[in-house]
Design a protein around this motif. Sequence first.
Motif, short mmCIF file in Angstrom:
data_model
loop_
_atom_site.label_atom_id
_atom_site.label_comp_id
_atom_site.label_asym_id
_atom_site.label_seq_id
_atom_site.Cartn_x
_atom_site.Cartn_y
_atom_site.Cartn_z
N TYR A 37 0.85 -1.20 0.00
CA TYR A 37 0.00 0.00 0.00
C TYR A 37 0.88 1.25 0.00
O TYR A 37 2.07 1.19 0.37
N ASN A 39 1.27 3.60 1.93
CA ASN A 39 1.94 3.94 3.20
C ASN A 39 3.11 3.00 3.51
O ASN A 39 3.69 3.06 4.59
N SER A 41 2.90 -0.31 3.73
CA SER A 41 2.47 -1.56 4.34
C SER A 41 2.42 -2.68 3.29
O SER A 41 1.70 -2.57 2.29
N GLY A 64 -5.34 -9.28 9.41
CA GLY A 64 -4.19 -8.50 8.94
C GLY A 64 -3.23 -9.29 8.07
O GLY A 64 -2.19 -8.79 7.64
N SER A 65 -3.59 -10.57 7.76
CA SER A 65 -2.65 -11.40 6.98
C SER A 65 -2.72 -11.10 5.48
O SER A 65 -1.81 -11.48 4.74
N GLY A 66 -3.79 -10.45 5.03
CA GLY A 66 -3.87 -10.09 3.61
C GLY A 66 -5.06 -10.68 2.86
O GLY A 66 -5.14 -10.55 1.63
N LYS A 67 -6.01 -11.28 3.59
CA LYS A 67 -7.15 -11.96 2.93
C LYS A 67 -8.01 -10.97 2.13
O LYS A 67 -8.34 -11.21 0.98
N SER A 68 -8.40 -9.87 2.79
CA SER A 68 -9.25 -8.88 2.10
C SER A 68 -8.52 -8.28 0.91
O SER A 68 -9.12 -8.05 -0.15
N THR A 69 -7.24 -8.04 1.08
CA THR A 69 -6.46 -7.46 -0.02
C THR A 69 -6.50 -8.39 -1.23
O THR A 69 -6.69 -7.94 -2.36
P1 ADP Z 1 -7.10 -9.38 6.46
O1 ADP Z 1 -8.24 -9.28 5.52
O2 ADP Z 1 -6.45 -10.73 6.47
O3 ADP Z 1 -7.45 -8.93 7.85
P2 ADP Z 1 -6.00 -7.10 5.01
O4 ADP Z 1 -5.88 -7.53 3.60
O5 ADP Z 1 -7.17 -6.23 5.38
O6 ADP Z 1 -5.93 -8.38 5.95
O7 ADP Z 1 -4.67 -6.31 5.43
C1 ADP Z 1 -3.37 -6.82 5.16
C2 ADP Z 1 -2.34 -5.78 5.56
O8 ADP Z 1 -2.45 -4.64 4.73
C3 ADP Z 1 -2.50 -5.26 7.00
O9 ADP Z 1 -1.22 -5.01 7.52
C4 ADP Z 1 -3.26 -3.97 6.82
O10 ADP Z 1 -2.97 -3.06 7.84
C5 ADP Z 1 -2.74 -3.47 5.48
N1 ADP Z 1 -3.73 -2.68 4.74
C6 ADP Z 1 -4.95 -3.10 4.34
N2 ADP Z 1 -5.59 -2.12 3.65
C7 ADP Z 1 -4.74 -1.05 3.67
C8 ADP Z 1 -4.82 0.27 3.12
N3 ADP Z 1 -5.89 0.70 2.44
N4 ADP Z 1 -3.77 1.08 3.33
C9 ADP Z 1 -2.68 0.67 4.00
N5 ADP Z 1 -2.53 -0.56 4.52
C10 ADP Z 1 -3.55 -1.42 4.36
#
Ligand code: ADP
Length: 245
Positions: A37, A39, A41, A64-69
């Motif tokens: 991302y 920032n 991350s 926070g492992s990356g599932k939603s991403t």
């Molecule tokens: P999960 O769905 O497994 O909880 P996410 O995919 O939401 O995980 O997040 C994976 C990582 O990416 C985390 O460290 C989260 O803080 C970071 N992250 C998710 N979305 C954003 C964003 N829009 N900007 C910056 N960091 C993000």
Amino acid sequence: MAQVLNRRSSQVPTRDAASQSPPAEALIQLRQVSKTYPNGSSALTGISLDVKGGDFLFITGHSGSGKSTLLKLLYGAELPSEGEVWVDRQNPAQLRGNQLAFLRRRIGIVFQDYKLIPRRTVAENVSVALWAQGYSRPEIQRRLQPALKMVGLAHKADCFPEELSGGEQQRVSIARAIVGTPPILLADEPTGNLDPDNSWQVVKILKKLNQIGITVLVTTHDENLIRLANHPVVQIRNGRLYEGN
Ligand code: ADP
């Protein structure tokens, strides 16, 4: 069956990241995908995955492992920093304007928090996307009843979300996701706010949708549910993908 490709091997075609044509076979393909991302991350690292049409795949991993991403990359809400994503033979990074909207119509999405419109009835919530796409009133009616029946809520069509339990609200959101008959359904922690009984009901509906041919990807950290449902699982740990849980 879904396949995780952890190493560069003969199974992984070497492809130029800017290539214009989709690879064959899988409905969903990720090739050496990383996402960082703005920032800094780092959410995903070097992910390669094949999902065939008709698969049902669980994606598990800690918060926070990356599932939603990973799911966001599939429906083009985020673009990969490296690597390629192919969905239904299209690469979201190469789509412009309406083309991305058309791809998204082929993907139903279910969220943990339902995202229903409070002042709209169940029927209105389910059909809102069809109205927006210009479907005729008779066509909307023709689609609405089967979608509500599929989730067992035909009798709640005129209720408002606040009159429904959490499990029922999630089932409405599933009806909304499938009313346009998409070939792909992505569910991001769909049972995260539900008790075990309601969670199982939701998963049973997802299984039923898979049986009629929809390719289903579900993120969850509920190990019990994964065991009960008995479908293939991949796990994300520290942004990397592994087979099994
Ligand atoms: P999960 O769905 O497994 O909880 P996410 O995919 O939401 O995980 O997040 C994976 C990582 O990416 C985390 O460290 C989260 O803080 C970071 N992250 C998710 N979305 C954003 C964003 N829009 N900007 C910056 N960091 C993000």
